[in-house]
Design a protein around this motif. Structure first.
Motif, mmCIF file in Angstrom:
data_model
loop_
_atom_site.group_PDB
_atom_site.id
_atom_site.type_symbol
_atom_site.label_atom_id
_atom_site.label_comp_id
_atom_site.label_asym_id
_atom_site.label_seq_id
_atom_site.Cartn_x
_atom_site.Cartn_y
_atom_site.Cartn_z
ATOM 1 N N THR A 222 50.492 88.056 49.276
ATOM 2 C CA THR A 222 51.652 87.308 49.768
ATOM 3 C C THR A 222 52.674 88.222 50.441
ATOM 4 O O THR A 222 52.835 88.191 51.658
ATOM 5 N N LEU A 223 53.343 89.058 49.663
ATOM 6 C CA LEU A 223 54.356 89.956 50.220
ATOM 7 C C LEU A 223 53.732 90.933 51.215
ATOM 8 O O LEU A 223 54.289 91.180 52.287
ATOM 9 N N VAL B 297 50.748 89.838 44.711
ATOM 10 C CA VAL B 297 51.890 90.323 45.493
ATOM 11 C C VAL B 297 51.393 90.869 46.834
ATOM 12 O O VAL B 297 52.008 90.656 47.879
ATOM 13 N N ILE C 77 60.269 97.859 51.449
ATOM 14 C CA ILE C 77 60.485 96.796 52.443
ATOM 15 C C ILE C 77 61.336 97.309 53.600
ATOM 16 O O ILE C 77 61.050 97.050 54.773
#
Length: 195
Positions: free
Chosen positions: A21-22, A18, A87
């Motif tokens: 990527t994120l 994660v 986020i």
């Protein structure tokens, strides 16, 4: 059912994935909106080592379930909310508002995240550790000359950076807890503990 070590190892690997990527995608918010610049970008304004850095940083979220071995998973909505607020915090760092407004909103976002998704002293302590360790790593990278922040308060970092790490610790800690917890027996089509 896998043992504790296997669950923790699996959760660590997933967290690292994660992060690669994120985490790299969220970092692109900073590089594409002018908050940071890498000295030697190779792809999408990022250095080649960015996915590795974020993989190791996100894998550090395993500290949360490692230090508090909880039997049940946190509610999935809390995990999703914690990650969603993290986020949102990234986007707030580059919002077109004054620094005091952004920092105030980031502080409020952290408090809302912790109060809604964690509410433990351990979660608060780990967030504080992240708010010190994360910026310290960034200061070392800045000192090494591999990237720069463009809105510096002191020591090469912006005022909002520790606040971002506080919120990150809640979101990633919740995900780590969910990944590392024992899977519970399904009752009537839903997992108990996911309410």
């Amino acid at each position: 059912m896998p043992g504790t070590r296997q669950r923790l190892a699996r959760a660590t690997v997933i967290l690292a994935g994660v992060g690669a990527t994120l985490g790299s995608a969220l970092d692109a918010i900073h590089s594409h909106f002018g908050a940071i610049s890498y000295t030697s970008p190779v792809l999408a304004k990022a250095a080649w080592w960015v996915p590795l850095l974020f993989a190791s940083a996100y894998a550090g979220g395993i500290a949360r379930p490692l230090l508090a071995r909880e039997k049940s998973r946190p509610a999935l909505w809390k995990v999703a909310l914690g990650l969603g607020l993290f986020i949102a915090a990234y986007w707030l760092t580059v919002a077109p508002w004054s620094l005091p407004v952004r920092c105030s909103l980031l502080g409020a976002l952290f408090v809302a995240s912790w109060a809604s998704c964690d509410r433990t002293l351990l979660g608060l302590l780990l967030a504080a550790v992240a708010a010190v360790v994360g910026p310290s790593v960034e200061m070392a990278l800045i000192h090494a000359g591999v990237f720069v922040h463009h809105e510096v308060l002191a020591f090469g970092i912006p005022a909002w950076l520790p606040l971002l790490y506080l919120t990150a610790a809640v979101g990633l800690g919740g995900l780590a807890r969910w990944l590392a917890a024992e899977q519970e027996a399904r009752k009537g089509g839903r997992v108990s503990g996911d309410s």
